[in-house]
Scaffold this motif. Sequence first.
Motif, PDB file in Angstrom:
ATOM      1  N   LYS A   2     -50.945  -2.373 -17.366  1.00  0.00           N
ATOM      2  CA  LYS A   2     -49.497  -2.199 -17.387  1.00  0.00           C
ATOM      3  C   LYS A   2     -48.825  -3.385 -16.695  1.00  0.00           C
ATOM      4  N   LYS A   3     -47.906  -4.064 -17.397  1.00  0.00           N
ATOM      5  CA  LYS A   3     -47.199  -5.199 -16.808  1.00  0.00           C
ATOM      6  C   LYS A   3     -46.237  -4.686 -15.743  1.00  0.00           C
ATOM      7  N   LYS A   5     -44.681  -7.204 -13.344  1.00  0.00           N
ATOM      8  CA  LYS A   5     -43.811  -8.279 -12.865  1.00  0.00           C
ATOM      9  C   LYS A   5     -43.945  -9.480 -13.784  1.00  0.00           C
ATOM     10  N   THR A   6     -42.821 -10.140 -14.035  1.00  0.00           N
ATOM     11  CA  THR A   6     -42.804 -11.391 -14.777  1.00  0.00           C
ATOM     12  C   THR A   6     -42.012 -12.401 -13.965  1.00  0.00           C
ATOM     13  N   GLU A  15     -47.266 -13.368 -15.738  1.00  0.00           N
ATOM     14  CA  GLU A  15     -47.143 -11.927 -15.906  1.00  0.00           C
ATOM     15  C   GLU A  15     -48.218 -11.256 -15.060  1.00  0.00           C
ATOM     16  N   TYR A  17     -50.135  -7.727 -13.876  1.00  0.00           N
ATOM     17  CA  TYR A  17     -50.504  -6.425 -14.432  1.00  0.00           C
ATOM     18  C   TYR A  17     -51.225  -5.570 -13.393  1.00  0.00           C
ATOM     19  N   HIS A  42     -54.889  -5.523  -9.380  1.00  0.00           N
ATOM     20  CA  HIS A  42     -53.922  -6.342 -10.097  1.00  0.00           C
ATOM     21  C   HIS A  42     -54.594  -7.564 -10.725  1.00  0.00           C
ATOM     22  N   TYR A  44     -53.403 -11.295 -13.395  1.00  0.00           N
ATOM     23  CA  TYR A  44     -52.273 -12.043 -13.936  1.00  0.00           C
ATOM     24  C   TYR A  44     -52.697 -12.887 -15.139  1.00  0.00           C
ATOM     25  N   LYS A  45     -51.684 -13.199 -15.936  1.00  0.00           N
ATOM     26  CA  LYS A  45     -51.830 -14.097 -17.075  1.00  0.00           C
ATOM     27  C   LYS A  45     -50.742 -15.145 -16.964  1.00  0.00           C
ATOM     28  N   GLU A  56     -55.837 -16.909 -17.147  1.00  0.00           N
ATOM     29  CA  GLU A  56     -55.731 -15.560 -16.614  1.00  0.00           C
ATOM     30  C   GLU A  56     -56.791 -15.337 -15.555  1.00  0.00           C
TER      31      GLU A  56
END
Length: 88
Positions: A2-3, A5-6, A15, A17, A42, A44-45, A56
């Motif tokens: 689930k994302k 934060k961007t 992003e 997750y 958590h 990230y990508k 990522e």
Amino acid sequence: MKKVKTEKYEGYTIEVYEQEPNIEYPLNIEWEDLDPEHLGTHAYKIFDEKKELVYEDKTSMWDIGACLDNAQQDINCGAVQQASEQKG
């Protein structure tokens, strides 16, 4: 995943997750003794300006701040640029 934060940084989009960790948070374990590929809560990508995934990381992070800090370091040290060049 689930994302959660961007964030834009230095021409990239990060992003963050939430993910299911494969170990419990190691309160009483030395970090050096852990499998370096363990999943934290958590990940990230990082996407380039064309919205293409260029990097990522899903390992060893337990909060949003850790992901953002690591992603920014990966961008600043050139790891993201190097990975992007290897892909393309």
